[in-house]
Design a protein around this motif. Structure first.
Motif, mmCIF file in Angstrom:
data_model
loop_
_atom_site.group_PDB
_atom_site.id
_atom_site.type_symbol
_atom_site.label_atom_id
_atom_site.label_comp_id
_atom_site.label_asym_id
_atom_site.label_seq_id
_atom_site.Cartn_x
_atom_site.Cartn_y
_atom_site.Cartn_z
ATOM 1 N N ALA A 231 0.840 -1.204 0.000
ATOM 2 C CA ALA A 231 0.000 0.000 0.000
ATOM 3 C C ALA A 231 0.879 1.260 0.000
ATOM 4 C CB ALA A 231 -0.924 -0.005 1.213
ATOM 5 N N ASN A 232 2.067 1.163 0.583
ATOM 6 C CA ASN A 232 2.982 2.313 0.600
ATOM 7 C C ASN A 232 3.814 2.419 -0.668
ATOM 8 O OD1 ASN A 232 2.261 3.335 3.072
ATOM 9 N ND2 ASN A 232 3.667 1.994 4.171
ATOM 10 N N GLY A 233 3.485 1.627 -1.661
ATOM 11 C CA GLY A 233 4.186 1.727 -2.946
ATOM 12 C C GLY A 233 5.460 0.899 -3.006
ATOM 13 N N LEU A 234 5.669 -0.004 -2.050
ATOM 14 C CA LEU A 234 6.883 -0.834 -2.082
ATOM 15 C C LEU A 234 6.616 -2.130 -2.843
ATOM 16 C CD1 LEU A 234 8.180 -0.197 1.534
ATOM 17 C CD2 LEU A 234 8.996 0.794 -0.605
ATOM 18 N N GLU A 235 7.730 -2.881 -3.042
ATOM 19 C CA GLU A 235 7.650 -4.039 -3.922
ATOM 20 C C GLU A 235 7.105 -5.282 -3.234
ATOM 21 O OE1 GLU A 235 10.797 -5.793 -7.190
ATOM 22 O OE2 GLU A 235 11.533 -5.010 -5.302
ATOM 23 N N GLY A 236 7.214 -5.310 -1.922
ATOM 24 C CA GLY A 236 6.796 -6.490 -1.182
ATOM 25 C C GLY A 236 7.637 -6.591 0.071
ATOM 26 N N ILE A 237 7.973 -7.819 0.467
ATOM 27 C CA ILE A 237 8.778 -8.002 1.687
ATOM 28 C C ILE A 237 9.897 -9.016 1.441
ATOM 29 C CG2 ILE A 237 6.911 -7.452 3.321
ATOM 30 C CD1 ILE A 237 7.840 -11.042 2.954
ATOM 31 N N ILE A 238 10.873 -8.975 2.365
ATOM 32 C CA ILE A 238 11.863 -10.054 2.415
ATOM 33 C C ILE A 238 11.847 -10.590 3.838
ATOM 34 C CG2 ILE A 238 14.306 -10.682 2.235
ATOM 35 C CD1 ILE A 238 14.587 -9.085 -0.101
ATOM 36 N N ALA A 239 11.577 -11.890 3.953
ATOM 37 C CA ALA A 239 11.575 -12.510 5.286
ATOM 38 C C ALA A 239 12.975 -13.055 5.535
ATOM 39 C CB ALA A 239 10.548 -13.623 5.331
ATOM 40 N N LYS A 240 13.432 -12.939 6.785
ATOM 41 C CA LYS A 240 14.805 -13.371 7.072
ATOM 42 C C LYS A 240 14.860 -14.306 8.276
ATOM 43 C CE LYS A 240 16.741 -9.338 4.807
ATOM 44 N NZ LYS A 240 17.510 -8.098 4.834
ATOM 45 N N ASP A 241 15.676 -15.324 8.116
ATOM 46 C CA ASP A 241 15.891 -16.302 9.178
ATOM 47 C C ASP A 241 16.782 -15.648 10.234
ATOM 48 O OD1 ASP A 241 16.856 -18.325 10.765
ATOM 49 O OD2 ASP A 241 17.178 -19.742 9.119
ATOM 50 N N VAL A 242 16.279 -15.501 11.456
ATOM 51 C CA VAL A 242 17.016 -14.746 12.483
ATOM 52 C C VAL A 242 18.323 -15.411 12.888
ATOM 53 C CG1 VAL A 242 15.191 -13.389 13.542
ATOM 54 C CG2 VAL A 242 15.500 -15.753 14.242
ATOM 55 N N ASN A 243 18.429 -16.725 12.661
ATOM 56 C CA ASN A 243 19.653 -17.415 13.095
ATOM 57 C C ASN A 243 20.664 -17.625 11.981
ATOM 58 O OD1 ASN A 243 18.880 -17.763 15.813
ATOM 59 N ND2 ASN A 243 17.389 -19.292 15.092
ATOM 60 N N ALA A 244 20.299 -17.259 10.745
ATOM 61 C CA ALA A 244 21.177 -17.583 9.620
ATOM 62 C C ALA A 244 22.384 -16.656 9.540
ATOM 63 C CB ALA A 244 20.386 -17.510 8.320
ATOM 64 N N LEU A 245 23.508 -17.215 9.079
ATOM 65 C CA LEU A 245 24.700 -16.407 8.827
ATOM 66 C C LEU A 245 24.513 -15.712 7.482
ATOM 67 C CD1 LEU A 245 27.453 -19.027 9.789
ATOM 68 C CD2 LEU A 245 26.135 -17.492 11.271
ATOM 69 N N TYR A 246 25.393 -14.766 7.175
ATOM 70 C CA TYR A 246 25.345 -14.087 5.867
ATOM 71 C C TYR A 246 26.219 -14.887 4.909
ATOM 72 C CZ TYR A 246 25.534 -10.363 2.356
ATOM 73 O OH TYR A 246 25.422 -9.625 1.197
ATOM 74 N N ILE A 247 25.582 -15.562 3.964
ATOM 75 C CA ILE A 247 26.364 -16.369 3.024
ATOM 76 C C ILE A 247 26.580 -15.561 1.752
ATOM 77 C CG2 ILE A 247 26.610 -18.609 1.869
ATOM 78 C CD1 ILE A 247 26.274 -19.016 4.804
ATOM 79 N N ALA A 248 27.808 -15.003 1.627
ATOM 80 C CA ALA A 248 28.109 -14.132 0.488
ATOM 81 C C ALA A 248 27.976 -14.890 -0.824
ATOM 82 C CB ALA A 248 29.533 -13.592 0.632
ATOM 83 N N GLY A 249 27.374 -14.244 -1.801
ATOM 84 C CA GLY A 249 27.319 -14.786 -3.163
ATOM 85 C C GLY A 249 26.396 -15.975 -3.351
ATOM 86 N N ALA A 250 25.551 -16.268 -2.349
ATOM 87 C CA ALA A 250 24.721 -17.480 -2.503
ATOM 88 C C ALA A 250 23.232 -17.162 -2.357
ATOM 89 C CB ALA A 250 25.121 -18.510 -1.465
ATOM 90 N N ARG A 251 22.417 -17.943 -3.051
ATOM 91 C CA ARG A 251 20.967 -17.804 -2.921
ATOM 92 C C ARG A 251 20.497 -18.869 -1.938
ATOM 93 N NH1 ARG A 251 17.697 -15.051 -6.061
ATOM 94 N NH2 ARG A 251 19.200 -14.867 -7.744
ATOM 95 N N LYS A 252 20.007 -18.438 -0.782
ATOM 96 C CA LYS A 252 19.649 -19.403 0.263
ATOM 97 C C LYS A 252 18.289 -19.031 0.828
ATOM 98 C CE LYS A 252 23.711 -21.466 0.677
ATOM 99 N NZ LYS A 252 23.973 -22.817 0.455
ATOM 100 N N PHE A 253 17.701 -19.989 1.575
ATOM 101 C CA PHE A 253 16.427 -19.703 2.216
ATOM 102 C C PHE A 253 16.599 -18.869 3.494
ATOM 103 C CE2 PHE A 253 14.747 -22.917 -0.653
ATOM 104 C CZ PHE A 253 13.545 -22.321 -1.013
ATOM 105 N N ALA A 254 17.800 -18.315 3.696
ATOM 106 C CA ALA A 254 17.990 -17.389 4.817
ATOM 107 C C ALA A 254 17.193 -16.113 4.543
ATOM 108 C CB ALA A 254 19.459 -17.055 4.966
#
Ligand code: AMP
Length: 582
Positions: free
Chosen positions: A396-419
């Motif tokens: 409604a505020n004109g944004l694209e949607g959301i990104i949900a994030k796994d609170v325990n996941a590490l930041y995996i550089a360069g990878a597509r993960k379910f984090a």
């Protein structure tokens, strides 16, 4: 090492499309290289002389290269021009005219990797008065001392026409094969590469300190980190089922920036690791003022924001901030807000190795929320309903949607993960997501379009297993006249005579192009297709139904395009949505 050895291997590499064969050829070449030269050799294999983020590019014009060939061979410019017109390949022409030299210079020296690389480096970095002449002389010096196929390789390299087909992944595989005979070290090498974006540096450390050196690597301020990527699921329920209680962030539709602060030095990189600092003086200033530690690396999405109406502006407006000229005026006209969403490094600590909740806590602590840099909007969701309410609010505020994030996941550089899982607003009758496809060919215009010489695109997705591009759609709609003109100009420059060896296609466009330009497409759905090679099994692949162009994505690399695997996942997702809605 003698440069002639490199040329022999490069010749063999140009002849093969097999990833396995390329890996073996490279591993053999690496085995003959020592730690003082490996960095330079790796850059040459990448077709570069320095990592992308340094902004040092060779790209010598053909006219200058022709002058150097003339100087080195004594052949007249007109003769070179004539031969080039005939062969269509300046590398071959150089080889031909230099082979005709009756007398080799008495002072001819054998070329080494170091000599060739050092001259290339000087050519790329020299500027100011008289620099054109110096560039010609530096190139001619290499040509005078070259023999056999060396002139061809040198000329193709400096004019950006060397087509080795070496993906970074193949170089990483080859380094592993070199030490172990297998690809077993690839994950460790890849992790280090993803954290530093400098393959030459990784190879050098690997040669000096082996695997132990590689495993010790952590982010280095001013070296961009390759971005973590998001997976997708069909709806709020599927996300909560996958992640349980999670964090949900607003998804801003701007461009992703990685910001580095190292004392008084600030650098900003695109998601492709290109240097963008000079384009955003307003953000540089804000980083200096709002980031409260000495060194930090963080990511955010920059989006144009209208102060008067307090609303986010569309991507098409935001993207106009990406420019080389008139930077300050544009910064005033279209101010950006940078929504910071990830902290990767701070004062010597590698935050990629910390769980999301810790990264976020620290981000909020060290980045002062202000007018230009703001913390991304975030909530915690336990149930699909909570997630859905936030999603609806964002849309409604004109944004694209959301990104949900796994609170325990590490930041995996360069990878597509379910984090990270994205959920976008989807219009009825459209796919659940847009597709980032790579242009592999184009069609000449018919009727009104003839005047632009442009009739549509042949596009492909990326198969990261085989490092090939597989066709998914012919796109003929969604283009403005300006875009047609732009495509015609841009694609003509990267057109090639034959199908590139890393493209798999059953159809023949009017002109093939080197796969490098990414476009965002939308479509009604993914359908089975006898024509396209994406996910081809037996005689049936997958294609887009009614594809339309929505954006040109100069901020993405060809290998950042939607992958074949993602298309299969989207196809299955679509089947689930259809079943559920039936
Ligand atoms: P997509 O490009 O559609 O795969 O979506 C992922 C992209 O969304 C990221 O690469 C970011 O550029 C962008 N993005 C926008 N907002 C956020 C956010 N809050 N967290 C992470 N990524 C975001």
């Amino acid at each position: 090492m003698q440069f002639s050895k490199v040329c022999l291997v490069f010749d063999a590499m140009e002849e093969t499309a097999s990833r396995l064969a390329l890996t073996d050829l490279l591993a053999k070449l690496f085995s003959e290289t020592d730690k003082t030269e490996v960095k330079k050799l790796v850059y040459l294999c990448q077709g570069r002389i320095s990592p992308q983020h340094t902004g040092i590019e060779l790209g010598m014009g053909e006219k200058l290269a022709e002058q150097a060939i003339s100087l080195a061979s004594g052949a007249k410019a007109e003769e070179i021009e004539k031969l080039y017109k005939k062969s269509g390949d300046l590398g071959n022409t150089a080889q031909e005219v230099l082979a005709k030299r009756t007398q080799h210079s008495l002072t001819q020296h054998e070329l080494t990797i170091a000599k060739v690389y050092d001259n290339f480096y000087k050519i790329a970095t020299i500027s100011g008065q008289g620099s054109q002449d110096t560039k010609i002389k530096l190139l001619a010096e290499l040509l005078v001392n070259s023999a056999e196929t060396e002139p061809k390789t040198i000329i193709r390299f400096v004019t950006g026409r060397l087509r080795l087909g070496t993906a970074d992944a193949t170089i990483l595989d080859a380094l592993s094969v070199l030490k172990t005979g297998t690809k077993e070290l690839r994950p460790s090498l890849e992790r280090a590469y993803n954290l530093t974006s400098d393959l030459g540096l990784i190879a050098e450390i690997f040669y000096k300190d082996g695997l132990t050196g590689i495993e010790k690597i952590i982010p280095i301020p001013l070296n961009p980190i390759r971005p973590a990527l998001a997976e997708r699921l069909a709806d709020a329920a599927a996300i909560i089922e996958k992640l349980g209680e999670c964090v949900v962030e607003a998804k801003y539709d701007g461009f992703r920036l990685q910001c580095h602060k190292d004392g008084d030095n600030v650098a900003i990189y695109s998601r492709k690791q290109e240097p963008m600092t000079h384009m955003f003086p307003d953000l540089v200033q804000a980083i200096k003022q709002q980031v409260k530690v000495k060194t930090a690396i963080f990511e955010g999405e920059a989006i144009a924001f209208d102060e008067d109406t307090q609303s986010y502006l569309p991507f098409q407006t935001t993207i106009t901030r990406k420019r080389k000229h008139g930077v300050s005026a544009k910064a005033k006209e279209i101010p950006l807000v940078l929504f910071a969403f990830e902290l990767l490094y701070a004062d010597g600590i590698d935050y990629t190795q910390k769980p999301f909740h810790e990264r976020r806590q620290k981000l909020e602590k060290i980045i002062k929320n202000g007018k230009i840099i703001q913390h991304s909007k975030i909530i915690t969701a336990k149930t699909p309903e909570q997630l859905q309410i936030f999603f609806d609010e964002c849309v409604a505020n004109g944004l694209e949607g959301i990104i949900a994030k796994d609170v325990n996941a590490l930041y995996i550089a360069g990878a597509r993960k379910f984090a990270w899982i994205k959920l976008k607003r989807s219009y009825q009758g459209n796919l659940a997501d847009t597709i980032d496809a790579v242009v592999v060919g184009f069609y000449r215009g018919k009727g009104k379009r003839t005047e632009f010489g442009f009739g549509g695109l042949l596009t492909a997705v990326y198969d990261d297993e085989s490092n090939t591009f597989k066709t998914i759609a012919k796109v003929g709609t969604g283009f403005t006249e300006e875009q047609m003109q732009w495509f015609n100009d841009t694609l003509s420059k990267i057109a090639v005579k034959e199908k590139p060896k890393n493209v798999e296609s059953n159809i023949e466009p009017d002109l093939w192009v080197t796969p490098q330009l990414v476009v965002t497409l939308t479509a009604d759905e993914i359908t089975r297709s006898p024509t396209h090679t994406c996910a081809m099994k037996n005689v049936e692949g997958l294609a887009l139904r009614f594809p339309r162009l929505t954006q040109i994505r100069e901020d993405k690399n060809a290998t950042d395009a939607t992958t074949e695997k993602e298309i299969v996942d989207l196809f299955n997702l679509q089947k689930n949505i259809q079943l559920r809605d039936a």
